[in-house]
Design a protein around this motif. Sequence first.
Motif, PDB file in Angstrom:
ATOM      1  N   VAL A  88     -56.595 -14.177  54.206  1.00 31.01           N
ATOM      2  CA  VAL A  88     -56.616 -15.112  55.329  1.00 31.01           C
ATOM      3  C   VAL A  88     -56.053 -14.452  56.584  1.00 31.01           C
ATOM      4  N   GLY A  89     -54.991 -13.674  56.409  1.00 28.32           N
ATOM      5  CA  GLY A  89     -54.405 -12.977  57.555  1.00 28.32           C
ATOM      6  C   GLY A  89     -55.380 -12.012  58.214  1.00 28.32           C
TER       7      GLY A  89
ATOM      8  N   LEU B  41     -52.827 -23.773  66.200  1.00 28.05           N
ATOM      9  CA  LEU B  41     -53.692 -23.932  65.035  1.00 28.05           C
ATOM     10  C   LEU B  41     -53.577 -25.344  64.481  1.00 28.05           C
ATOM     11  N   TRP B  42     -54.694 -26.057  64.467  1.00 18.72           N
ATOM     12  CA  TRP B  42     -54.771 -27.368  63.832  1.00 18.72           C
ATOM     13  C   TRP B  42     -55.420 -27.204  62.460  1.00 18.72           C
ATOM     14  N   VAL B  43     -54.803 -27.769  61.434  1.00 18.85           N
ATOM     15  CA  VAL B  43     -55.372 -27.700  60.088  1.00 18.85           C
ATOM     16  C   VAL B  43     -55.786 -29.106  59.655  1.00 18.85           C
TER      17      VAL B  43
ATOM     18  N   ARG C 196     -46.859 -19.712  55.631  1.00 18.09           N
ATOM     19  CA  ARG C 196     -46.197 -18.485  55.186  1.00 18.09           C
ATOM     20  C   ARG C 196     -46.558 -17.292  56.064  1.00 18.09           C
ATOM     21  N   LEU C 197     -47.760 -17.310  56.637  1.00 16.97           N
ATOM     22  CA  LEU C 197     -48.165 -16.207  57.525  1.00 16.97           C
ATOM     23  C   LEU C 197     -47.442 -16.261  58.864  1.00 16.97           C
ATOM     24  N   GLY C 198     -47.064 -17.478  59.289  1.00 13.90           N
ATOM     25  CA  GLY C 198     -46.329 -17.629  60.542  1.00 13.90           C
ATOM     26  C   GLY C 198     -47.137 -17.305  61.775  1.00 13.90           C
ATOM     27  N   LEU C 199     -48.446 -17.609  61.719  1.00 12.88           N
ATOM     28  CA  LEU C 199     -49.309 -17.322  62.866  1.00 12.88           C
ATOM     29  C   LEU C 199     -49.329 -18.491  63.845  1.00 12.88           C
ATOM     30  N   GLY C 200     -49.132 -18.211  65.112  1.00 11.11           N
ATOM     31  CA  GLY C 200     -49.291 -19.215  66.153  1.00 11.11           C
ATOM     32  C   GLY C 200     -48.427 -20.454  65.981  1.00 11.11           C
TER      33      GLY C 200
END
Length: 322
Positions: A16-17, A30-32, A49-53
């Motif tokens: 995913v990263g 990021l909207w999930v 866990r990735l801590g993106l955005g």
Amino acid sequence: MAATRNSLSADLRVRVGVFLATRLQTDAHLWVGLSGGCDSVVLLHVLSRLGLGRLSAIHVHHALSPNADAWAEFCAGYCKLLGVPLTIRHVAVDTSSGLGLEAAARAARYAAFAECTGGSLLLAQHRGDQAETVLFNLLRGTGVTGAAGMPVERQFGCLRLLRPLLDVSRAEIESYASAEGLAWITDESNADTSLTRNFLRHEVLAAISQRFPSAETSLAQAASHFAEAAGLLDDLAAHDWQLLSEGDAAHMRALRQLSLPRLKNLLRHRLRCLGWQVPVTSRLEEFARQLQSAAPDRHPELVLPDGKMRVASGLLHWLSEK
């Protein structure tokens, strides 16, 4: 065993990263889309866990199940645990629209998603969902665009819609959830084979996979081939439009020089660029034939839900009703 579980989790996070690395800026919002099912629960966990955005979640409350309130509560608790802000949108599904329950619920859900402000919308459809989509569209007699299934990314209003799990199997997602000890809800309607998607999943694809074990992977791979072909057809249509357009209209003399398939391709492309609904094949083909054969004093017209295509003064116009 613990090492195996950690490896499963790390592998999915890496995949995913890598998918997002070239598609997102560091500070992206990021909207999930969080239904509470296993797929979206895993996607939100991976992203946290990735801590993106800047991560947020949106849950759409369809009010179609007696358990809908409990699902919303589950999503609220899960997001609190992860420290992710959650928006809950209540929608009314128009069951009298003629679309069918599944399509009407989808329309209501995407209308709610469209209210998200800026950034990217990430949805958790996976490889099995893609295979079902391709099969469903083929059975409806779709063209190349429909056979391409769901795109991994596209523009959705002011949002960028991304599907990071589209090449991930349902089994891999469930293995991640098990490895991380995640809980999720189960929508009881998923077992209702009177619904087309469920029938395809539980009856048709299950039967096909007994004879062709890699059917899901093959259908998803076919979707990527169709997507490439659709992209080439779009490039051709864009090239044709540059050659024969005048402002927002097209020269009839130049249109008549195109072959029928190429003319239909241009018309479909133009309608999609405008955000209009593309008519069924028979109506589009009949209109294209009229354009090719109409005398100069005739003015072919095709009325659509979003507006009409009409010939006037030697030009084909797209006249919006909005």
